[in-house]
Design a protein around this motif. Structure first.
Motif, PDB file in Angstrom:
ATOM      1  N   LYS A   1       0.835  -1.205   0.000  1.00 50.73           N
ATOM      2  CA  LYS A   1       0.000   0.000   0.000  1.00 50.73           C
ATOM      3  C   LYS A   1       0.867   1.251   0.000  1.00 50.73           C
ATOM      4  O   LYS A   1       0.619   2.211  -0.747  1.00 50.73           O
TER       5      LYS A   1
ATOM      6  N   ARG B   1       0.940   4.785  -2.528  1.00 50.98           N
ATOM      7  CA  ARG B   1       0.049   5.710  -1.825  1.00 50.98           C
ATOM      8  C   ARG B   1      -0.178   7.009  -2.599  1.00 50.98           C
ATOM      9  O   ARG B   1      -1.154   7.739  -2.337  1.00 50.98           O
TER      10      ARG B   1
ATOM     11  N   ASP C   1      -8.533   4.729  -7.426  1.00 48.77           N
ATOM     12  CA  ASP C   1      -8.668   3.488  -6.666  1.00 48.77           C
ATOM     13  C   ASP C   1      -8.414   2.259  -7.542  1.00 48.77           C
ATOM     14  O   ASP C   1      -7.595   1.390  -7.208  1.00 48.77           O
TER      15      ASP C   1
ATOM     16  N   ARG D   1      -4.779   2.205  -8.920  1.00 50.79           N
ATOM     17  CA  ARG D   1      -3.824   1.820  -7.864  1.00 50.79           C
ATOM     18  C   ARG D   1      -3.874   0.308  -7.630  1.00 50.79           C
ATOM     19  O   ARG D   1      -2.834  -0.343  -7.478  1.00 50.79           O
TER      20      ARG D   1
ATOM     21  N   GLU E   1     -13.548   3.786  -1.342  1.00 56.00           N
ATOM     22  CA  GLU E   1     -12.956   3.901  -0.009  1.00 56.00           C
ATOM     23  C   GLU E   1     -14.005   4.109   1.077  1.00 56.00           C
ATOM     24  O   GLU E   1     -13.952   3.490   2.136  1.00 56.00           O
TER      25      GLU E   1
ATOM     26  N   ARG F   1     -16.053   0.864   1.630  1.00 62.08           N
ATOM     27  CA  ARG F   1     -15.274  -0.173   2.325  1.00 62.08           C
ATOM     28  C   ARG F   1     -15.109   0.173   3.801  1.00 62.08           C
ATOM     29  O   ARG F   1     -15.155  -0.700   4.670  1.00 62.08           O
ATOM     30  N   ARG F   2     -14.922   1.459   4.077  1.00 61.80           N
ATOM     31  CA  ARG F   2     -14.748   1.898   5.462  1.00 61.80           C
ATOM     32  C   ARG F   2     -16.019   1.642   6.272  1.00 61.80           C
ATOM     33  O   ARG F   2     -15.970   1.338   7.466  1.00 61.80           O
TER      34      ARG F   2
ATOM     35  N   GLN G   1      -9.626  -0.718   5.473  1.00 62.96           N
ATOM     36  CA  GLN G   1     -10.197  -0.534   4.144  1.00 62.96           C
ATOM     37  C   GLN G   1      -9.128  -0.392   3.062  1.00 62.96           C
ATOM     38  O   GLN G   1      -9.282  -0.890   1.958  1.00 62.96           O
ATOM     39  N   SER G   2      -8.031   0.298   3.361  1.00 65.59           N
ATOM     40  CA  SER G   2      -6.966   0.432   2.361  1.00 65.59           C
ATOM     41  C   SER G   2      -6.120  -0.828   2.292  1.00 65.59           C
ATOM     42  O   SER G   2      -5.644  -1.220   1.222  1.00 65.59           O
TER      43      SER G   2
ATOM     44  N   SER H   1      -4.751  -3.704  -1.034  1.00 76.26           N
ATOM     45  CA  SER H   1      -3.397  -4.179  -1.344  1.00 76.26           C
ATOM     46  C   SER H   1      -3.325  -5.691  -1.165  1.00 76.26           C
ATOM     47  O   SER H   1      -2.689  -6.396  -1.964  1.00 76.26           O
TER      48      SER H   1
END
Length: 370
Positions: free
Chosen positions: A219, A223, A228, A231, A307, A310-311, A321-322, A326
């Motif tokens: 991750k 960064r 999203d 990445r 994001e 997911r949070r 969430q992040s 990854s």
């Protein structure tokens, strides 16, 4: 950073009375602790038959490796958080009168310039002794923990442990081991990947690799990428590039008799999402087999959530969430590379491997010592 491969004289002497060694109480609890880049996890367990029964556990996201990628050092704040978590673990050891324990630290402490200072700080503040283990031992213990999930039909086995700071992959050839003996042959690997004993059929480690990329470190590499989906794609392809030196990567493997076992928070979270669990249930997740299509569907759902979504998902949460993206990037790369459409989910890992290794060495397991 490149992956790491891999008698005195006299006819009738007067007998001397010596006290008999005190045997280890087979019901005395054992403990295992895994301090990783992101989390501190602990188990207290008692041997039960050929397995063990967990009597207490603890898990907390301490983010020990936060900022490590940039500074090369463990921060004071992260070390303080970790010590507070370790104090809770110590209180549990005392409560259960633990007599045998193994407490290990992995990738963050392997990489940090001030790791030895941190180990001394932990010893001074808690009285606990942490061992920084090498990648091979980490990989070996992850493999041992998964032994109960190995199918008697498996001839080629890939065990993948996606950690916070590194990912371990171990390829094992079981083709010369009779089917019913295959899980036990895996258990015996706790003595070493090169351990050989003629009394038992041997599981052969074809190759293993420790990639210095886990959910936290991968991750951090990307960064600065704001998109999203972009990445995620970059992380997945970048991780696959790190597998070039892993010998099975370049060789086509037969689908029949091939099994992948994945162990990590990423894998169990993906499984929980697939099952639609409102509250995590280990009994439903551990040992579950997921298809490639099911895994892809869950990951696409994560991307669709974004994001914020997911949070807000209780199975993921704001702290992960992040990291789940990854980890999912690593998981997708693995399923893309190897010839299988099934993944066995393992809610077990380093802690369980540490417990099995201790109990097996002491001969307190029903089928042991292995």
């Amino acid at each position: 950073m490149a992956p790491k491969r891999p008698a005195g004289a006299g006819a009738f002497p007067k007998p001397v009375a010596t006290p008999a060694p005190k045997p280890l109480d087979p019901v005395a609890p054992y403990a295992a602790l895994d301090l990783g880049t992101n989390s501190c996890r602990m188990l207290v367990a008692q041997p039960k038959g050929s397995q063990f029964h967990v009597v207490d556990s603890f898990s907390k996201s301490v983010q020990l490796g936060i900022g490590l990628e940039a500074s090369g050092r463990l921060s004071r704040a992260s070390m303080a958080r970790t010590v507070q978590a370790l104090k809770i673990c110590k209180s549990k050891f005392q409560k259960h009168k633990v007599r045998r324990m193994r407490l290990v630290a992995t990738e963050a402490c392997r990489r940090a310039k001030n790791a030895r200072d941190f180990i001394r700080f932990v010893r001074r503040e808690t009285g606990l002794r942490l061992d920084i283990i090498e990648p091979e031992e980490e990989a070996r213990l992850a493999v041992v923990s998964c032994a109960p999930l190995v199918s008697v039909k498996t001839e080629q086995l890939l065990v993948v442990d996606i950690g916070g700071g590194s990912t371990e992959l171990v390829w094992i050839d079981l083709s010369r081991v009779p089917g019913p003996e295959r899980p036990r042959a895996i258990m015996r690997l706790h003595k070493g990947f090169d351990f050989c004993e003629d009394l038992f059929p041997r599981a052969r480690v074809v190759d293993w690799i420790s990639v210095p990329l886990g959910v936290a470190t991968l991750k951090d590499q990307f960064r600065d990428v704001e998109d999203d989906a972009g990445r995620f794609a970059l992380m997945s392809w970048y991780f696959e590039e790190q597998l070039a030196d892993f010998s099975p990567y370049a060789h086509e493997q037969a689908r029949e008799g091939f099994q992948i076992i994945g162990t990590s928070g990423t894998v169990t979270t993906v499984a929980a999402s697939h099952l639609g669990l409102r509250r995590y249930d280990r009994t439903k997740v551990d040992g579950l087999r997921m298809s490639s299509d099911q895994i892809d569907s869950v990951i696409r759902g994560y991307l669709d959530l974004g994001e914020a979504g997911r949070r807000a998902d209780p199975r993921i949460g704001k702290d992960r969430q992040s990291l789940i993206m990854s980890g999912s990037a690593i998981l997708q790369a693995l399923m893309r590379v190897w010839p299988t459409d099934r993944l066995s989910v393992a809610d077990r890992g380093l802690r369980e491997g540490l417990l099995y290794a201790q109990m097996s060495s002491d001969g307190v397991l029903e089928d042991g010592p292995f």
